[in-house]
Design an enzyme around this catalytic site. Structure first.
Site, PDB file in Angstrom:
ATOM      1  N   LYS A 211      68.972   3.490  56.563  1.00  0.00           N
ATOM      2  CA  LYS A 211      67.536   3.793  56.600  1.00  0.00           C
ATOM      3  C   LYS A 211      67.040   4.171  55.212  1.00  0.00           C
ATOM      4  O   LYS A 211      67.685   4.950  54.508  1.00  0.00           O
ATOM      5  CB  LYS A 211      67.295   4.954  57.568  1.00  0.00           C
ATOM      6  CG  LYS A 211      65.842   5.359  57.734  1.00  0.00           C
ATOM      7  CD  LYS A 211      65.671   6.320  58.906  1.00  0.00           C
ATOM      8  CE  LYS A 211      64.228   6.756  59.024  1.00  0.00           C
ATOM      9  NZ  LYS A 211      63.808   7.678  57.925  1.00  0.00           N
ATOM     10  N   SER A 233      61.889   1.674  55.079  1.00  0.00           N
ATOM     11  CA  SER A 233      61.290   3.006  55.211  1.00  0.00           C
ATOM     12  C   SER A 233      61.138   3.656  53.851  1.00  0.00           C
ATOM     13  O   SER A 233      61.988   3.482  52.969  1.00  0.00           O
ATOM     14  CB  SER A 233      62.201   3.875  56.087  1.00  0.00           C
ATOM     15  OG  SER A 233      61.740   5.208  56.134  1.00  0.00           O
ATOM     16  N   HIS A 235      60.615   6.941  54.081  1.00  0.00           N
ATOM     17  CA  HIS A 235      60.840   8.313  54.563  1.00  0.00           C
ATOM     18  C   HIS A 235      59.492   9.021  54.778  1.00  0.00           C
ATOM     19  O   HIS A 235      59.363  10.216  54.492  1.00  0.00           O
ATOM     20  CB  HIS A 235      61.698   9.070  53.538  1.00  0.00           C
ATOM     21  CG  HIS A 235      62.633  10.090  54.168  1.00  0.00           C
ATOM     22  ND1 HIS A 235      63.989  10.018  54.083  1.00  0.00           N
ATOM     23  CD2 HIS A 235      62.378  11.221  54.895  1.00  0.00           C
ATOM     24  CE1 HIS A 235      64.549  11.046  54.701  1.00  0.00           C
ATOM     25  NE2 HIS A 235      63.590  11.801  55.204  1.00  0.00           N
ATOM     26  N   ARG A 238      58.156  11.187  51.976  1.00  0.00           N
ATOM     27  CA  ARG A 238      58.646  12.543  51.754  1.00  0.00           C
ATOM     28  C   ARG A 238      59.795  12.666  50.745  1.00  0.00           C
ATOM     29  O   ARG A 238      60.194  13.785  50.410  1.00  0.00           O
ATOM     30  CB  ARG A 238      59.083  13.162  53.083  1.00  0.00           C
ATOM     31  CG  ARG A 238      57.885  13.470  53.980  1.00  0.00           C
ATOM     32  CD  ARG A 238      58.298  13.833  55.382  1.00  0.00           C
ATOM     33  NE  ARG A 238      58.975  15.106  55.501  1.00  0.00           N
ATOM     34  CZ  ARG A 238      58.374  16.298  55.616  1.00  0.00           C
ATOM     35  NH1 ARG A 238      57.074  16.351  55.606  1.00  0.00           N
ATOM     36  NH2 ARG A 238      59.066  17.409  55.743  1.00  0.00           N
ATOM     37  N   ASP A 266      59.624   1.683  59.632  1.00  0.00           N
ATOM     38  CA  ASP A 266      58.762   2.787  60.041  1.00  0.00           C
ATOM     39  C   ASP A 266      57.757   3.080  58.934  1.00  0.00           C
ATOM     40  O   ASP A 266      57.792   2.453  57.882  1.00  0.00           O
ATOM     41  CB  ASP A 266      59.565   4.035  60.420  1.00  0.00           C
ATOM     42  CG  ASP A 266      60.177   4.767  59.246  1.00  0.00           C
ATOM     43  OD1 ASP A 266      59.983   4.373  58.069  1.00  0.00           O
ATOM     44  OD2 ASP A 266      60.873   5.759  59.489  1.00  0.00           O
ATOM     45  N   GLY A 267      56.841   3.987  59.218  1.00  0.00           N
ATOM     46  CA  GLY A 267      55.868   4.384  58.192  1.00  0.00           C
ATOM     47  C   GLY A 267      54.441   4.088  58.582  1.00  0.00           C
ATOM     48  O   GLY A 267      53.923   3.016  58.279  1.00  0.00           O
ATOM     49  N   PHE A 269      53.008   3.637  61.534  1.00  0.00           N
ATOM     50  CA  PHE A 269      52.719   2.830  62.737  1.00  0.00           C
ATOM     51  C   PHE A 269      52.101   3.745  63.792  1.00  0.00           C
ATOM     52  O   PHE A 269      52.662   4.779  64.134  1.00  0.00           O
ATOM     53  CB  PHE A 269      53.995   2.174  63.251  1.00  0.00           C
ATOM     54  CG  PHE A 269      54.489   1.114  62.309  1.00  0.00           C
ATOM     55  CD1 PHE A 269      54.116  -0.203  62.496  1.00  0.00           C
ATOM     56  CD2 PHE A 269      55.263   1.442  61.209  1.00  0.00           C
ATOM     57  CE1 PHE A 269      54.535  -1.183  61.602  1.00  0.00           C
ATOM     58  CE2 PHE A 269      55.686   0.473  60.320  1.00  0.00           C
ATOM     59  CZ  PHE A 269      55.321  -0.845  60.503  1.00  0.00           C
ATOM     60  N   ARG A 270      50.938   3.377  64.273  1.00  0.00           N
ATOM     61  CA  ARG A 270      50.175   4.277  65.135  1.00  0.00           C
ATOM     62  C   ARG A 270      49.703   3.655  66.431  1.00  0.00           C
ATOM     63  O   ARG A 270      49.026   4.304  67.218  1.00  0.00           O
ATOM     64  CB  ARG A 270      48.950   4.804  64.361  1.00  0.00           C
ATOM     65  CG  ARG A 270      49.277   5.648  63.153  1.00  0.00           C
ATOM     66  CD  ARG A 270      49.961   6.944  63.556  1.00  0.00           C
ATOM     67  NE  ARG A 270      50.415   7.729  62.419  1.00  0.00           N
ATOM     68  CZ  ARG A 270      51.672   7.730  61.945  1.00  0.00           C
ATOM     69  NH1 ARG A 270      52.603   6.971  62.512  1.00  0.00           N
ATOM     70  NH2 ARG A 270      52.014   8.496  60.938  1.00  0.00           N
TER      71      ARG A 270
END
Lengths: 339, 339, 339, 339
Positions: A211, A233, A235, A238, A266-267, A269-270
């Site tokens: 990841k 990703s 993160h 962060r 990821d990152g 996604f809503r």
């Protein structure tokens, strides 16, 4: 369960996160500890904003068949390609409302009940890794522990712990390699070479997911190291400020390694539309982070299950509106990248 | 020392600058005297904003070695490629808190203590040039006086004063050539031809740096004139409104003159990530202006040292997150220009 | 005279215009009568905004000579290529502070005193055309009356009136051709064919300027009709909403007709830098509208002279900062179009 | 009748819609029921915003002839290419002010009085389809009922009802195919294949219009199915979030199918200039939705007639300002797509 009430409850139970109307990284920028992106917060913010530049090409003139949103991974079939991203040490980052065990139980069991699966986290203190593992063990290994890039012995020790719980797969957030703070607390992390990773991956029969991949070069090294999959990703912004968004590097990475390993992303996604976009641009599945925490704090196990079905339902509807009968049918022609 | 307290102190001790959360030129636009950009302020604002369009390509799959942030210039090694830009006449532009001597001491000694070096300023009144020179003299010549493009005699006189203090190098902010206000106070400035510059540069053995280059043509003329280096700079937007940003002209200039002279750059650099971007796009080192003043007003010598190490530490971390073991390893493949 | 006080006075004396910090068409959008752009106001707003996308390429390494900002037109030399655009019926559009005669006197004499010249306006009521003409007559014909595209007889009648006052040139704002309101008041306007224009232009020995050209096609027709010059103009966004900005059509038009007739341009020009940009992109001279009204209401004749010298001084300074010794030396290499 | 008063009345009579200064989808985003776009509201918002990127190329040097804004469709001539888009179930979406019959009468008769025609709506409850049909029947069939993509029998039943009223044409909003809510209320909708559509279209002699086409592929299928026309539409952003805007897909679709069927378009059109843009980019006519509701609530039949003439007058004026004597003369050279 009702999403509005879930959000209201979450607002009461979380201290750091404002549970904004839109979770886009703006209100919380720079808040670490807390749930913000690092520095300017632009790593998180850009994730959300670049997803707005992918549009769905609607076409409802076709012969409708049953729509299938399921995906097979690790020899198992999941109802949706939607998984909870690893989040840990929740008292530090969210509030005192949940113990680590309670939080992770909401996430792991909620996802399981909805037919998907959760990644879980890791940290300097051992309970951050062990508490979710306990929950996973209680649920027939239905979870994916994520290990930080510690020194090799520590990594191998944690893989063994995971194997004991018969987890479905194990992950490493290799992008945590620059967190000097961890070293200051006596648990140094560091980058890992392809050879390091080969040795680690060879040490277990579990599918191994790397990841924190943000470049084609990194993805090719993951293939070389023998990873089962990668998570594209940053993160959630962060670990390094001012990276690209994940959705803009995804197509480049997918073009090079699709089929050689599984591609998660990821990152920011809503919605189920966002999940659809990722799959159209080459992902196999999507991880969602902060909104899952909101679901957990707002509705516990039920909230997590509800949220998963909400996003999954949106994906299902988007497939109807574009004529995609299953995940393999979702392709680049169904979206347009604008601006 | 703590950055939050430093900023709070600076807010108390400075009158003109608001010490904004983000130093981006918006709140102070048009404020001269003061610390704003000229006119619309867009020269300053664009510097900051175009830096946001350079993204870092994260990749932590590699074999870690010791990371070296140091650079050799003028026969000396500096801990970071991060220098204080020349700022002078601080009672006029900032507040009464510091005398010119006190301010320049904070900057010059703070940078020296952190292992880097400060450029210092010049003005119509002689003390604006002489006070920092006094500090530099007290510190074994560890500073770079910057002379305005006065009439030739005045320039040569000031070079002599600098030589007496055994400074490491001397600079000229040639972009101050249009400041009619200086002429009205009896000290006219003007553009200089390549021949003028050849004569000036030949008059000293000190490395000579031309500050205020914004075009390839200008950079080539600096090479022809025999400069040791250039500073790609729009003077923080204070000499001409509505120029390009420095980060967008840097790659064009670097492509033409890299290796023929040293390339410094300033304008809106606010983090170690920004320094990394400049080096990736062809700079040898970066100058930072306004934030150094904030560090001085907020923490004196210690504040300046602290700030330098803060930015240097961010550069170090960015190198870990991209696999760059030293400054020479930082290249264009490690960033992406977006938008 | 001081620009801050001028603006404060203007705020007192004008009713419709807010005398904003930046005159960009946003606060007054849609206000007609008043001084806004039509409809969404985007015609005016875009004029201002697209000028922000032209950047100045600073270079002060050159051998300074005397800078000459003057231009020769109509056999006369003007100190700057900066003229007042036609504005009329000021009681309707601004306030009761000035009679038409007083206002036009401030503009015409102020420009003359500063070494440049004013265009004046026209309207349904005869005094809107005749009052400025009276002022021009009192000043040896030093002004350019602008006639609306009325029926031919009315146009010819007004040209005769202008000739009697020995004006330097005459203009027609052909883009007023769609103002149905004028027809409703008994004075219809309409588009004019090339043949119509040939006849009108042939009727006078005065240089004839066609104002309101926004396409290459229109410019070529102006050449064919025998015009002395054109004004690239969208009438400050007041005759048709949502046109392009003038600065973005200027280079296309200039490429086709430069040298065949004089190219003036107006629309959102607010500084000497903006004037410089227009000339770099092919204009011979620039007209400025609304800010001249502010200068008149804020300082009368003196205010208009002051304002002209302010903008002219900024042009002069920009020429120093780029190495342009006269207007002919300003070329496309001295600006960069961004975004 | 006066537009300002019309808007004020509408503000009193509507509950959900704020009757914003600019109807751009921002204030009401996500409000369904209500009049917002779905989810983020970006489908509606983008419709409006992308229209701002089409600019009009003004040119008034030409020989004026009579300007003709009329269009012939379904064997009838309409005064303007401006039609009311189907909107139904107004008590649910707007307020209690009007019964369905009263609302539809205002729309249908107002359009007829202005020389154009209205599309009307459909819904789960039968009166949503039947009430407007009653009004159309009372007006010699002067209206176009729009049927949802129900099961085939239901569609055919409704076509028969429409035929009885001698309507001019019939439409189907095929993009409502994913509205699961309708199915939950016992009236399922679904995508339709080309064969399904062939059968439906063959069942009637009425011109059949397919509404909700957003891709070239979809448009070609509509041709294959034998449709008289299509409406390029994203349903005002109410059936799928984050689609492209209609104005940006229009030229692509027009390039493929122009002349093979009639091309209507809706989505964010707010002025006669917007109508002009659509025609320049390949549309035959434009549908306008929400502003027609405002006209109805603000002024009843008269308000709708007034509004139609307002928009039609703006189209007429834009044709004068560009030299287009009729709709066929409006072509791509008269607009510029920017940004």
């Amino acid at each position: 369960m009702n999403y509005k009430i879930l959000l209201e409850n979450a607002r009461k139970n979380i201290k750091s996160c404002r549970v904004c109307q839109v979770c886009d990284g703006k209100a919380c920028k720079g808040e670490i500890p807390g749930i913000g992106g690092k520095g300017t917060g632009l790593g998180f913010i850009r994730n959300y904003e670049k997803l707005r530049e992918i549009k769905i090409n609607m076409d409802t003139i076709y012969s409708l068949q049953e729509v299938d949103t399921s995906i097979k991974l690790f020899g198992k079939r999941f109802k949706y390609p939607i998984f909870a991203a690893p989040i840990g040490d929740v008292k530090l980052n969210y509030s005192d409302f949940f113990t680590e065990y309670e939080y992770q139980k909401a996430i792991v069991v909620g996802c399981k009940n909805a037919g998907t699966i959760a990644f879980t986290g890791d940290g300097v203190k051992d309970y951050v890794f062990k508490k979710p593992l306990e929950v996973i063990g209680e649920n027939d290994g239905w979870g994916i522990p994520t290990i930080k890039p510690w020194k090799k012995d520590e990594i191998l020790r944690k893989i063994r712990l995971a194997e004991e719980k018969k987890v479905l797969a194990v992950a490493m957030d290799i992008d945590a390699a620059g967190l000097a703070l961890l070293g200051m607390q006596g648990k140094p992390v560091s980058p890992k070479s392809v050879d390091d990773l080969k040795e680690i991956i060879a040490s277990t029969k579990l599918p191994f997911i790397l990841k924190g991949i943000m470049t084609v070069k990194g993805a090719l090294k993951a293939v070389e190291a023998g990873a089962y999959g990668i998570v594209v990703s940053n993160h959630g912004g962060r670990v390094l400020d001012e990276t690209l968004s994940t959705i803009e590097v995804l197509p480049m990475i997918s073009r090079e390694v699709k089929g050689k390993l599984k591609i998660f992303v990821d990152g920011g996604f809503r919605s189920g539309l966002d999940v659809f976009k990722a799959i159209a641009l080459g992902a196999d599945a999507v991880l969602i982070g902060r909104p899952y925490s909101i679901a957990a704090y707002g509705g516990g196990i039920e909230g997590v299950e509800f949220y998963t079905n909400k996003i999954g339902g949106e994906l299902h509807n988007t497939m109807i509106m574009t004529g995609a009968k299953d995940l393999n049918s979702i392709d680049e022609s169904m979206v347009t990248i604008v601006k």
